[in-house]
Design an enzyme around this catalytic site. Structure first.
Site, PDB file in Angstrom:
ATOM      1  N   GLU A 198       0.885  -0.827   0.045  1.00 23.56           N
ATOM      2  CA  GLU A 198      -0.007   0.157  -0.402  1.00 23.56           C
ATOM      3  C   GLU A 198       0.555   1.240   0.048  1.00 23.56           C
ATOM      4  OE1 GLU A 198      -0.331  -2.353   2.171  1.00 23.56           O
ATOM      5  OE2 GLU A 198      -2.060  -2.875   3.244  1.00 23.56           O
ATOM      6  N   ALA A 210       8.966 -37.431  -7.694  1.00 24.92           N
ATOM      7  CA  ALA A 210       9.012 -37.972  -9.646  1.00 24.92           C
ATOM      8  C   ALA A 210       8.776 -39.659  -9.317  1.00 24.92           C
ATOM      9  CB  ALA A 210      10.349 -37.365  -9.996  1.00 24.92           C
TER      10      ALA A 210
HETATM   11  N1  LIG Z   1      15.094 -38.660 -10.347  1.00 22.54           N
HETATM   12  C1  LIG Z   1      14.748 -37.370 -10.285  1.00 22.54           C
HETATM   13  C2  LIG Z   1      14.762 -36.618  -9.137  1.00 22.54           C
HETATM   14  N2  LIG Z   1      15.442 -36.954  -7.860  1.00 22.54           N
HETATM   15  C3  LIG Z   1      15.040 -34.929  -6.888  1.00 22.54           C
HETATM   16  C4  LIG Z   1      16.189 -36.537  -5.632  1.00 22.54           C
HETATM   17  O1  LIG Z   1      16.334 -37.760  -5.734  1.00 22.54           O
HETATM   18  C5  LIG Z   1      17.451 -35.783  -6.404  1.00 22.54           C
HETATM   19  O2  LIG Z   1      18.557 -36.012  -5.251  1.00 22.54           O
HETATM   20  C6  LIG Z   1      17.724 -34.283  -6.125  1.00 22.54           C
HETATM   21  O3  LIG Z   1      16.903 -33.593  -6.952  1.00 22.54           O
HETATM   22  C7  LIG Z   1      19.301 -33.952  -6.705  1.00 22.54           C
HETATM   23  O4  LIG Z   1      19.186 -32.423  -6.637  1.00 22.54           O
HETATM   24  P1  LIG Z   1      20.059 -31.245  -7.179  1.00 22.54           P
HETATM   25  O5  LIG Z   1      21.225 -31.916  -7.112  1.00 22.54           O
HETATM   26  O6  LIG Z   1      19.896 -30.376  -6.761  1.00 22.54           O
HETATM   27  O7  LIG Z   1      20.157 -31.532  -8.677  1.00 22.54           O
HETATM   28  N3  LIG Z   1      13.709 -35.892  -8.913  1.00 22.54           N
HETATM   29  C8  LIG Z   1      12.858 -35.150 -10.226  1.00 22.54           C
HETATM   30  O8  LIG Z   1      12.189 -34.217 -10.078  1.00 22.54           O
HETATM   31  N4  LIG Z   1      12.754 -36.225 -10.877  1.00 22.54           N
HETATM   32  C9  LIG Z   1      13.879 -37.002 -11.467  1.00 22.54           C
HETATM   33  O9  LIG Z   1      14.075 -37.809 -12.611  1.00 22.54           O
HETATM   34 ZN   LIG Z   2       1.249  -2.713   5.889  1.00 26.80          ZN
END
Ligand SMILES: Nc1c(/N=C/[C@@H](O)[C@H](O)[C@H](O)COP(=O)(O)O)[nH]c(=O)[nH]c1=O
Ligand SMILES: [Zn+2]
Length: 363
Positions: free
Chosen positions: A53, A155
């Site tokens: 605001e 995931a």
């Molecule tokens: N294997 C997958 C994920 N996996 C998620 C976690 O197991 C990973 O360690 C994490 O995302 C890694 O984080 P970074 O190092 O910051 O990139 N998460 C996803 O959404 N899709 C995937 O296919």
């Molecule tokens: Zn305020």
């Protein structure tokens, strides 16, 4: 869409764009209209700085007399880090105020509105209330419960696997879906994962968005302090990191981790109790927690009913295999009615994947 609703939607969109950067404050947008033209607009940008605001009133200046003001959250009435907006609105000569949602904080709820009405200002409440509430749902949850709003993120392949039996999970979902995860990391104050994920994936857990992003505080559940000494979360200094352990964890390891400038929080019990952890994170003013799990962590949060939202990214892959790692492990139930009821609140395609947002339902 004309008139009042259009102006409030403009205020809502400004609040939506500042989500993540205003924590531990709510995200607020404000639009001032005079003689049918937008004469001022503003958003709260950072905790401790001017409220929405005040920014909008500064643009309108002397011309505010008789104008209409649209704001997504009830103007504050207390002296916080900045003087109360309700007083500033009265002093500026605003004649009508449209509020999307009243402040849910019982200490101030309705007080701002009352001060405005006592000064003869016409106050309307409820315009675009649903959108405005959704934007600050995590903040409102924290105000009510004094502990973080928990989002569990997983995931999965279509058949519900989060990794192969060797622990391989690279990658399940697409680059676009993983970028969406970084958006969520930016929006949450803290991110939590378990020691198995840290020792296997060595994640960064930072918000790596093209436009930059706010790196959440990294919370690592490591009951016995078995974390690898070369873990990125201990060595990269990209974000504040807190390692959580239990009663019997090695004192020497704790000393070594602390010597790396990383905070260790030791709970006095044999295992880490998640409710106690959430209360402690609430004391640190952590509004929201993104749980990127591993199956054990996911199982504890979901089976414990300790989540407010579930973000499930489903990939067009089928892994199968009785030894593959499921989203949720734990005990097997005899009857379907023992399952955890949820409701799907949002479904969207992201590249080849599907993102489902679900909320818990009372059993
Ligand atoms: N294997 C997958 C994920 N996996 C998620 C976690 O197991 C990973 O360690 C994490 O995302 C890694 O984080 P970074 O190092 O910051 O990139 N998460 C996803 O959404 N899709 C995937 O296919
Ligand atoms: Zn305020």
């Amino acid at each position: 869409m004309l008139g009042s609703e259009a102006y409030m939607k403009l205020a809502v969109s400004m609040a939506a764009q500042t989500l993540g950067q205003t924590s531990p404050n709510p995200s607020v947008g404000c639009v001032i209209v005079k003689d049918g033209a937008v004469a001022g607009m503003g958003a709260h940008l950072k905790a401790g700085t001017e409220h929405a605001e005040i920014h909008a009133l500064a643009q309108v200046g002397k011309n505010a007399d008789g104008a209409d003001l649209y704001v997504t959250l009830e103007p504050c009435s207390h002296y916080g880090k900045t003087p109360p907006c309700a007083e500033a609105i009265i002093a500026a000569g605003i004649s009508r105020v449209f509020i999307a949602v009243l402040d849910p904080n019982p200490l101030v709820s309705g007080k701002g509105m009352e001060i405005l009405q006592k000064a003869g200002i016409e106050v309307n409440v409820g315009l675009c209330a649903e959108e405005a509430w959704e934007i600050n749902r995590m903040f409102f949850y924290f105000i009510k419960h004094k502990k973080p709003f928990v989002t569990v993120k997983t995931a999965l392949t279509l058949d519900g696997k989060s990794a192969s039996f060797t622990g391989d999970s690279k990658w399940i979902t697409s680059e676009e879906a993983r970028m969406d995860v970084h958006e969520s990391r930016h929006l949450h104050d803290a991110i939590l994962t378990g020691i198995n994920t840290v020792n296997k994936d060595n994640p960064l857990l930072t918000a790596r968005l093209p436009r930059g992003g706010r790196n959440p505080i990294r919370i690592i559940l490591d009951t016995s302090l078995s974390i690898r000494e070369d873990a990125n979360v201990l060595t990269d200094k990209n974000a504040r990191t807190i390692v959580i352990c239990a009663k019997n964890a090695s004192i020497d390891k704790e000393k070594w981790i602390s010597s790396q400038g990383i905070q260790v929080k030791r709970f006095p019990s044999e295992s880490i109790h998640l409710e106690e952890l959430l209360d402690w994170l609430g004391e640190l003013n952590i509004i929201s927690l993104y749980v990127e799990g591993g199956s054990k962590i996911h199982t504890s949060f979901i089976r414990g009913g300790l989540f407010q939202e579930l973000h499930c990214y489903l990939a067009p892959k089928i892994l199968g295999g009785n030894q593959s790692i499921p989203f949720i492990g734990g005990d097997s139930f005899e009857r379907m009615e023992q399952s955890t009821p949820i409701e799907f609140s949002h479904v969207e395609r992201i590249g080849p994947d599907i993102k489902i947002i679900a909320k818990p339902l009372a059993k």
